[in-house]
Scaffold this motif. Structure first.
Motif, PDB file in Angstrom:
ATOM      1  N   GLU A  16       0.809  -1.224   0.000  1.00 37.32           N
ATOM      2  CA  GLU A  16       0.000   0.000   0.000  1.00 37.32           C
ATOM      3  C   GLU A  16       0.845   1.280   0.000  1.00 37.32           C
ATOM      4  N   ASP A  17       2.171   1.158   0.104  1.00 37.25           N
ATOM      5  CA  ASP A  17       3.074   2.312   0.036  1.00 37.25           C
ATOM      6  C   ASP A  17       3.413   2.697  -1.407  1.00 37.25           C
ATOM      7  N   GLU A  18       2.991   1.889  -2.383  1.00 37.61           N
ATOM      8  CA  GLU A  18       3.452   2.082  -3.761  1.00 37.61           C
ATOM      9  C   GLU A  18       3.205   3.494  -4.290  1.00 37.61           C
ATOM     10  N   ASP A  19       1.987   3.989  -4.211  1.00 33.93           N
ATOM     11  CA  ASP A  19       1.685   5.305  -4.776  1.00 33.93           C
ATOM     12  C   ASP A  19       2.505   6.405  -4.097  1.00 33.93           C
ATOM     13  N   ALA A  20       2.624   6.335  -2.780  1.00 35.74           N
ATOM     14  CA  ALA A  20       3.390   7.356  -2.058  1.00 35.74           C
ATOM     15  C   ALA A  20       4.869   7.286  -2.426  1.00 35.74           C
ATOM     16  N   ALA A  21       5.406   6.065  -2.577  1.00 33.37           N
ATOM     17  CA  ALA A  21       6.822   5.910  -2.929  1.00 33.37           C
ATOM     18  C   ALA A  21       7.091   6.454  -4.334  1.00 33.37           C
ATOM     19  N   ILE A  22       6.223   6.153  -5.272  1.00 33.71           N
ATOM     20  CA  ILE A  22       6.421   6.619  -6.644  1.00 33.71           C
ATOM     21  C   ILE A  22       6.254   8.130  -6.727  1.00 33.71           C
ATOM     22  N   SER A  23       5.295   8.676  -6.004  1.00 32.33           N
ATOM     23  CA  SER A  23       5.112  10.116  -5.970  1.00 32.33           C
ATOM     24  C   SER A  23       6.339  10.805  -5.362  1.00 32.33           C
ATOM     25  N   LEU A  24       6.876  10.240  -4.288  1.00 37.04           N
ATOM     26  CA  LEU A  24       8.067  10.801  -3.655  1.00 37.04           C
ATOM     27  C   LEU A  24       9.252  10.736  -4.608  1.00 37.04           C
ATOM     28  N   TRP A  25       9.423   9.601  -5.289  1.00 39.02           N
ATOM     29  CA  TRP A  25      10.505   9.465  -6.267  1.00 39.02           C
ATOM     30  C   TRP A  25      10.399  10.577  -7.311  1.00 39.02           C
ATOM     31  N   GLN A  26       9.202  10.759  -7.875  1.00 43.94           N
ATOM     32  CA  GLN A  26       9.008  11.760  -8.926  1.00 43.94           C
ATOM     33  C   GLN A  26       9.326  13.167  -8.416  1.00 43.94           C
ATOM     34  N   ARG A  27       8.793  13.518  -7.255  1.00 41.55           N
ATOM     35  CA  ARG A  27       9.012  14.871  -6.716  1.00 41.55           C
ATOM     36  C   ARG A  27      10.486  15.141  -6.429  1.00 41.55           C
ATOM     37  N   THR A  28      11.182  14.178  -5.816  1.00 40.28           N
ATOM     38  CA  THR A  28      12.568  14.441  -5.435  1.00 40.28           C
ATOM     39  C   THR A  28      13.485  14.490  -6.651  1.00 40.28           C
ATOM     40  N   TRP A  29      13.270  13.609  -7.624  1.00 38.02           N
ATOM     41  CA  TRP A  29      14.096  13.658  -8.824  1.00 38.02           C
ATOM     42  C   TRP A  29      13.792  14.911  -9.634  1.00 38.02           C
ATOM     43  N   GLN A  38       6.969  10.002   8.551  1.00 42.62           N
ATOM     44  CA  GLN A  38       6.858  11.060   9.547  1.00 42.62           C
ATOM     45  C   GLN A  38       5.418  11.553   9.523  1.00 42.62           C
ATOM     46  N   ALA A  39       4.781  11.539  10.657  1.00 35.86           N
ATOM     47  CA  ALA A  39       3.388  11.997  10.778  1.00 35.86           C
ATOM     48  C   ALA A  39       2.498  11.328   9.728  1.00 35.86           C
ATOM     49  N   GLY A  40       2.716  10.038   9.497  1.00 39.29           N
ATOM     50  CA  GLY A  40       1.892   9.277   8.570  1.00 39.29           C
ATOM     51  C   GLY A  40       2.230   9.452   7.098  1.00 39.29           C
ATOM     52  N   ALA A  41       3.236  10.274   6.791  1.00 45.16           N
ATOM     53  CA  ALA A  41       3.626  10.509   5.390  1.00 45.16           C
ATOM     54  C   ALA A  41       4.959   9.833   5.097  1.00 45.16           C
ATOM     55  N   LEU A  42       5.074   9.287   3.898  1.00 45.95           N
ATOM     56  CA  LEU A  42       6.321   8.676   3.469  1.00 45.95           C
ATOM     57  C   LEU A  42       7.285   9.788   3.069  1.00 45.95           C
ATOM     58  N   ILE A  43       8.475   9.827   3.712  1.00 48.79           N
ATOM     59  CA  ILE A  43       9.430  10.917   3.450  1.00 48.79           C
ATOM     60  C   ILE A  43      10.763  10.406   2.905  1.00 48.79           C
ATOM     61  N   GLY A  44      10.883   9.090   2.728  1.00 50.25           N
ATOM     62  CA  GLY A  44      12.117   8.565   2.169  1.00 50.25           C
ATOM     63  C   GLY A  44      12.061   7.060   2.037  1.00 50.25           C
ATOM     64  N   ALA A  49      12.783  13.050   0.731  1.00 48.49           N
ATOM     65  CA  ALA A  49      12.016  14.260   0.412  1.00 48.49           C
ATOM     66  C   ALA A  49      12.918  15.488   0.523  1.00 48.49           C
ATOM     67  N   ALA A  50      12.780  16.409  -0.428  1.00 44.52           N
ATOM     68  CA  ALA A  50      13.662  17.572  -0.504  1.00 44.52           C
ATOM     69  C   ALA A  50      13.697  18.361   0.807  1.00 44.52           C
ATOM     70  N   GLY A  51      12.596  18.420   1.514  1.00 44.86           N
ATOM     71  CA  GLY A  51      12.561  19.133   2.788  1.00 44.86           C
ATOM     72  C   GLY A  51      13.431  18.505   3.864  1.00 44.86           C
TER      73      GLY A  51
END
Length: 157
Positions: free
Chosen positions: A21-34, A69-75, A91-93
């Motif tokens: 169930e982490d797939e969408d968050a992981a792919i979104s994080l990958w896209q944003r950071t790259w 962190q706080a329910g969000a995938l950050i790395g 995550a860039a932050g």
């Protein structure tokens, strides 16, 4: 809070094994950071390819540790049985925080015999990070997917 000397909020994260169930968050994080690291490349156009690679190559063949962190995938970090670290995404932050080091430490724990990786030669920030974390230069190559020059790096345990 005035006078508070404790760790900043960015310090508080948890590491755990990847779940489907982490797939969408992981792919979104990958896209944003790259996208942040390489603004001239359209990573939105690569999401379909990345999702297929994630499902067909990384998930079945690598241990994936995620940071929340706080329910969000950050790395996350991926490490396969051969000790190849394919992805370290933060995550860039959280760039410059202890998060990336914690993820690399987890990869080292999972692959105590050594780790190899490829990093784009124009990604000076990442190269410095890996050097600080005990990785040595082990040659140069070209990424077969992007055609970009890459530096091979190795940590020997």
């Amino acid at each position: 809070m005035p006078g508070h000397d404790g760790p900043s909020l960015s310090t508080f994260f948890t590491l755990r094994r990847y779940r489907t169930e982490d797939e969408d968050a992981a792919i979104s994080l990958w896209q944003r950071t790259w996208q942040e690291a390489y603004p001239s490349i359209d990573f939105a156009a690569r999401v379909k390819w990345w999702r297929e690679r994630w499902r067909n190559e990384l998930v079945p063949n690598a241990a994936i540790i995620v940071a929340e962190q706080a329910g969000a995938l950050i790395g996350f970090v991926t490490i396969d049985a051969s000790g190849y670290l394919d992805q370290l995404v933060v995550a860039a932050g959280h760039w410059g925080s202890e998060l990336a080091e914690s993820l690399v430490d987890e990869a080292k724990r999972l692959s105590p015999g050594g780790i190899t990786l490829l990093v784009n030669t124009d990604n000076a920030r990442a190269i410095r990070f890996y050097e600080r974390n005990g990785f040595l230069h082990a040659g140069e190559d070209v990424n077969p997917t992007s055609g970009r020059p890459v530096l091979k790096m190795k940590w020997t345990g």
